[in-house]
Design an enzyme around this catalytic site. Structure first.
Site, PDB file in Angstrom:
ATOM      1  CG  HIS A 178      55.401   3.706 -79.940  1.00  0.00           C
ATOM      2  ND1 HIS A 178      55.386   4.954 -80.281  1.00  0.00           N
ATOM      3  CD2 HIS A 178      55.725   3.485 -78.330  1.00  0.00           C
ATOM      4  CE1 HIS A 178      55.512   5.047 -79.432  1.00  0.00           C
ATOM      5  NE2 HIS A 178      56.159   5.055 -78.162  1.00  0.00           N
ATOM      6  CB  CYS A 207      59.151   1.233 -75.891  1.00  0.00           C
ATOM      7  SG  CYS A 207      57.699   0.626 -75.506  1.00  0.00           S
ATOM      8  NE  ARG A 259      60.301   7.756 -79.057  1.00  0.00           N
ATOM      9  CZ  ARG A 259      59.088   7.690 -77.875  1.00  0.00           C
ATOM     10  NH1 ARG A 259      58.786   6.840 -77.053  1.00  0.00           N
ATOM     11  NH2 ARG A 259      58.243   8.716 -78.745  1.00  0.00           N
ATOM     12  CG  ASP A 265      56.017  -2.734 -74.600  1.00  0.00           C
ATOM     13  OD1 ASP A 265      55.770  -2.319 -74.058  1.00  0.00           O
ATOM     14  OD2 ASP A 265      55.198  -2.384 -75.645  1.00  0.00           O
ATOM     15  CD  GLN A 270      60.483   3.478 -77.703  1.00  0.00           C
ATOM     16  OE1 GLN A 270      59.979   4.491 -77.703  1.00  0.00           O
ATOM     17  NE2 GLN A 270      62.024   4.248 -77.194  1.00  0.00           N
ATOM     18  NE  ARG A 328      51.827   8.546 -76.641  1.00  0.00           N
ATOM     19  CZ  ARG A 328      52.425   7.578 -76.045  1.00  0.00           C
ATOM     20  NH1 ARG A 328      52.615   7.617 -74.756  1.00  0.00           N
ATOM     21  NH2 ARG A 328      53.946   7.558 -76.377  1.00  0.00           N
TER      22      ARG A 328
HETATM   23  N1  NVA Z   1      52.801  -1.078 -75.927  1.00  0.00           N
HETATM   24  C1  NVA Z   1      52.581  -0.178 -74.444  1.00  0.00           C
HETATM   25  C2  NVA Z   1      54.005   1.284 -75.498  1.00  0.00           C
HETATM   26  C3  NVA Z   1      54.342   2.080 -74.306  1.00  0.00           C
HETATM   27  C4  NVA Z   1      55.258   3.082 -74.758  1.00  0.00           C
HETATM   28  C5  NVA Z   1      51.202   0.843 -74.627  1.00  0.00           C
HETATM   29  O1  NVA Z   1      50.697   0.714 -75.522  1.00  0.00           O
HETATM   30  O2  NVA Z   1      51.058   1.339 -74.008  1.00  0.00           O
HETATM   31  N1   CP Z   2      58.426   5.042 -75.012  1.00  0.00           N
HETATM   32  C1   CP Z   2      57.149   5.600 -75.004  1.00  0.00           C
HETATM   33  O1   CP Z   2      56.448   6.091 -75.823  1.00  0.00           O
HETATM   34  O2   CP Z   2      57.131   6.705 -73.747  1.00  0.00           O
HETATM   35  P1   CP Z   2      55.796   7.592 -73.277  1.00  0.00           P
HETATM   36  O3   CP Z   2      55.012   6.395 -72.971  1.00  0.00           O
HETATM   37  O4   CP Z   2      56.764   8.063 -71.664  1.00  0.00           O
HETATM   38  O5   CP Z   2      55.835   8.527 -74.164  1.00  0.00           O
END
Ligand code: NVA
Ligand code: CP
Length: 300
Positions: free
Chosen positions: A130, A258, A286, A218, A133, A103
């Site tokens: 992502h 998500c 997930r 989101d 997800q 990540r």
């Molecule tokens: N768009 C959000 C998704 C988190 C799972 C982010 O990138 O923070």
């Molecule tokens: N939706 C998601 O990816 O959650 P986290 O940031 O908690 O991993």
């Protein structure tokens, strides 16, 4: 060296593979067999430059269910955080483990890492995509409503990493995607273009939601955009998922997010905690969807 199979984007799966993976995830969920340990002795390294609840716990639990183990690495724990080249890190880490999930802030970190890794690399979220997800979101839709082919999904809000992965899902699973984003926050033009007719951009969230089968949103400010929070609150104030908006969709439309969510910003509490919301199935999936992914990539 045999080239490993990576999962950087949903487009790394064919349409048939995506559908098969969803069915496999559903089967794994419904028939948990503690003796089924296809990844016995295997190790997944998990590199997180950003916070996570769901992604970390689902991958770690999935590896344990499959008889393997995982190593959680934050930038503080590795030399990557001190500037060791991505290529060196990828060669070294992949010489010791069987799979690597990352990540990262920049998408290119994951693609560069994958280029030099001798084991499968999984994108656990970047600024661009992502995909993990979407495996869970699509599994959730299939479980509640059957195949999503030909259905209409509406994305409300930021044209961000999640929105881009919805566009890729629309391409692979053949559904229509309406996107309503404020000016200046539209999804990447090339990604939109790659979907052709399947993606339609709207100025009005209510118009976008009309007759939809699924409404998704989101957060307004993603991880790394915290300093833009106030400015984004102003830009997105008319892009909230409310019950009025849900009423423009089909009567049996589902709501997904998500998570983590900000009630009272991108979605009202009555919607996210209401009858149409399937957010907790989505979060649980997930685990199941990523077990199917680990099996596909690491049991080959
Ligand atoms: N768009 C959000 C998704 C988190 C799972 C982010 O990138 O923070
Ligand atoms: N939706 C998601 O990816 O959650 P986290 O940031 O908690 O991993």
């Amino acid at each position: 060296m045999m080239k490993p199979r990576h999962f950087i984007s949903l487009l790394d799966l064919s349409s048939d593979e995506f559908r098969a993976l969803i069915q496999r995830a559903i089967a794994l969920k419904n028939t948990r067999d503690p003796d089924f340990q296809p990844l016995k002795g295997q190790v997944l390294a998990m590199i997180f430059e950003k916070s996570s609840t769901r992604t970390r716990i689902s991958f770690e639990t999935g590896m344990t269910h499959f008889g393997g183990s995982s190593i959680f690495l934050s930038p503080r724990d590795t030399q990557l955080g001190r500037g060791e080249p991505i290529s060196d890190s990828a060669k070294v880490i992949s010489s010791m483990v069987d799979g690597i999930m990352l990540r990262t802030n920049d998408h290119v970190t994951v693609t560069e890492f994958a280029k030099h890794s001798s084991v499968p690399v999984i994108n656990g979220l970047t600024d661009l995509l992502h995909p993990c997800q979407l495996l869970a979101d699509m599994q959730t839709y299939f479980e509640h409503r059957g195949d999503i082919r030909g259905k209409t999904v509406t994305w409300i809000g930021d044209g961000n990493n999640m929105c881009h992965s919805y566009i890729n899902a629309a391409i692979r699973l053949d559904f229509n995607l309406n996107v309503a984003s404020p000016e200046g926050y539209l999804p990447d033009a090339d990604i939109v273009k790659s979907a052709g007719e399947r993606v339609q951009l709207f100025n009005s969230p209510l118009d976008a939601a009309k007759d939809s089968d699924l409404i998704v949103t989101d957060v307004w400010a993603s991880m790394g955009q915290e300093e833009e929070q106030k400015q984004r609150e102003r830009a997105f104030k008319n892009f909230q998922v409310t019950q009025e908006l849900m009423n423009h969709a089909k009567a049996d439309a589902l709501f997904m997010h998500c998570l983590p969510a900000h009630r009272g910003e991108e979605v009202t509490a009555d919607v996210i905690d209401g009858q149409q919301s399937v957010i907790f199935d989505e979060a649980e999936n997930r685990l199941h969807a990523q077990k199917a992914l680990l099996e596909l990539l690491m049991c080959a």
